[in-house]
Motif scaffolding. Structure first.
Motif, PDB file in Angstrom:
ATOM      1  N   GLN A  68      -4.129   5.150  -0.531  1.00  0.00           N
ATOM      2  CA  GLN A  68      -3.886   3.716  -0.643  1.00  0.00           C
ATOM      3  C   GLN A  68      -2.532   3.294  -0.072  1.00  0.00           C
ATOM      4  OE1 GLN A  68      -4.818   3.914  -4.885  1.00  0.00           O
ATOM      5  NE2 GLN A  68      -6.048   2.062  -4.587  1.00  0.00           N
TER       6      GLN A  68
ATOM      7  N   ASP B  83      -2.012  -0.400   0.940  1.00  0.00           N
ATOM      8  CA  ASP B  83      -2.254  -1.028  -0.362  1.00  0.00           C
ATOM      9  C   ASP B  83      -1.280  -0.442  -1.391  1.00  0.00           C
ATOM     10  OD1 ASP B  83      -3.267  -2.217  -2.651  1.00  0.00           O
ATOM     11  OD2 ASP B  83      -5.149  -1.098  -2.644  1.00  0.00           O
ATOM     12  N   THR B  84      -0.009  -0.836  -1.317  1.00  0.00           N
ATOM     13  CA  THR B  84       0.983  -0.264  -2.225  1.00  0.00           C
ATOM     14  C   THR B  84       0.727  -0.671  -3.673  1.00  0.00           C
ATOM     15  OG1 THR B  84       2.509  -2.071  -1.703  1.00  0.00           O
ATOM     16  CG2 THR B  84       2.811  -0.014  -0.493  1.00  0.00           C
ATOM     17  N   ALA B  85       0.210  -1.871  -3.886  1.00  0.00           N
ATOM     18  CA  ALA B  85      -0.100  -2.290  -5.263  1.00  0.00           C
ATOM     19  C   ALA B  85      -1.202  -1.407  -5.847  1.00  0.00           C
ATOM     20  CB  ALA B  85      -0.510  -3.760  -5.300  1.00  0.00           C
ATOM     21  N   GLY B  86      -2.214  -1.127  -5.046  1.00  0.00           N
ATOM     22  CA  GLY B  86      -3.287  -0.243  -5.492  1.00  0.00           C
ATOM     23  C   GLY B  86      -2.789   1.175  -5.711  1.00  0.00           C
TER      24      GLY B  86
ATOM     25  N   LEU C 116       0.255   2.053  -6.544  1.00  0.00           N
ATOM     26  CA  LEU C 116       1.053   2.040  -7.765  1.00  0.00           C
ATOM     27  C   LEU C 116       0.150   2.150  -8.992  1.00  0.00           C
ATOM     28  CD1 LEU C 116       3.850   1.751  -9.071  1.00  0.00           C
ATOM     29  CD2 LEU C 116       3.570  -0.722  -8.937  1.00  0.00           C
ATOM     30  N   LYS C 117      -0.923   1.382  -9.013  1.00  0.00           N
ATOM     31  CA  LYS C 117      -1.862   1.439 -10.141  1.00  0.00           C
ATOM     32  C   LYS C 117      -2.511   2.812 -10.253  1.00  0.00           C
ATOM     33  CE  LYS C 117      -3.019  -3.462 -10.232  1.00  0.00           C
ATOM     34  NZ  LYS C 117      -4.068  -4.465  -9.991  1.00  0.00           N
TER      35      LYS C 117
ATOM     36  N   ASN D 225       6.503   0.871  -4.180  1.00  0.00           N
ATOM     37  CA  ASN D 225       7.265  -0.316  -4.560  1.00  0.00           C
ATOM     38  C   ASN D 225       7.210  -0.562  -6.065  1.00  0.00           C
ATOM     39  OD1 ASN D 225       8.728  -2.656  -4.504  1.00  0.00           O
ATOM     40  ND2 ASN D 225       7.066  -3.904  -3.681  1.00  0.00           N
TER      41      ASN D 225
END
Length: 95
Positions: free
Chosen positions: A4, A14-17, A19-20, A56
């Motif tokens: 991701q 997809d840094t938000a993905g 991270l999750k 991030n």
């Protein structure tokens, strides 16, 4: 998480993905370690904390994740003073 959005590697952006996914992996590994502590699971958790530090997560959280990774690697090196893999892992974590 790596696919991701692992920084410095080919990824989907997809840094938000990522991270999750890393957070979820960390939760799972923490649970595994509570139930059955083991060297391999600890090493994986340290790696997850490294990944969280590079995604991030914000400066404060990123630093906290990096510190936790080093703490785990220090524990592993202390538990196995003659294991070169544990000491090499600590060295790379400090790098």
């Amino acid at each position: 998480g790596d696919v991701q959005g692992l920084a410095g590697e080919a990824n989907l952006g997809d840094t938000a993905g990522a991270l999750k996914s890393y957070q979820k992996a960390g939760e799972i590994l923490e649970d595994v370690l509570r139930r059955a502590p083991g060297k391999d699971s600890k090493m994986e958790l340290a790696t997850i904390y490294d990944r969280l530090a590079t995604v991030n997560a914000g400066p404060d959280r990123g630093f906290t994740y990096a510190q936790r990774s080093v703490e785990i690697r220090r524990e592993l090196a202390a538990e196995a003073p003659n294991d070169p893999k544990s000491h090499a892992s600590l060295g790379s974590g400090l790098w």
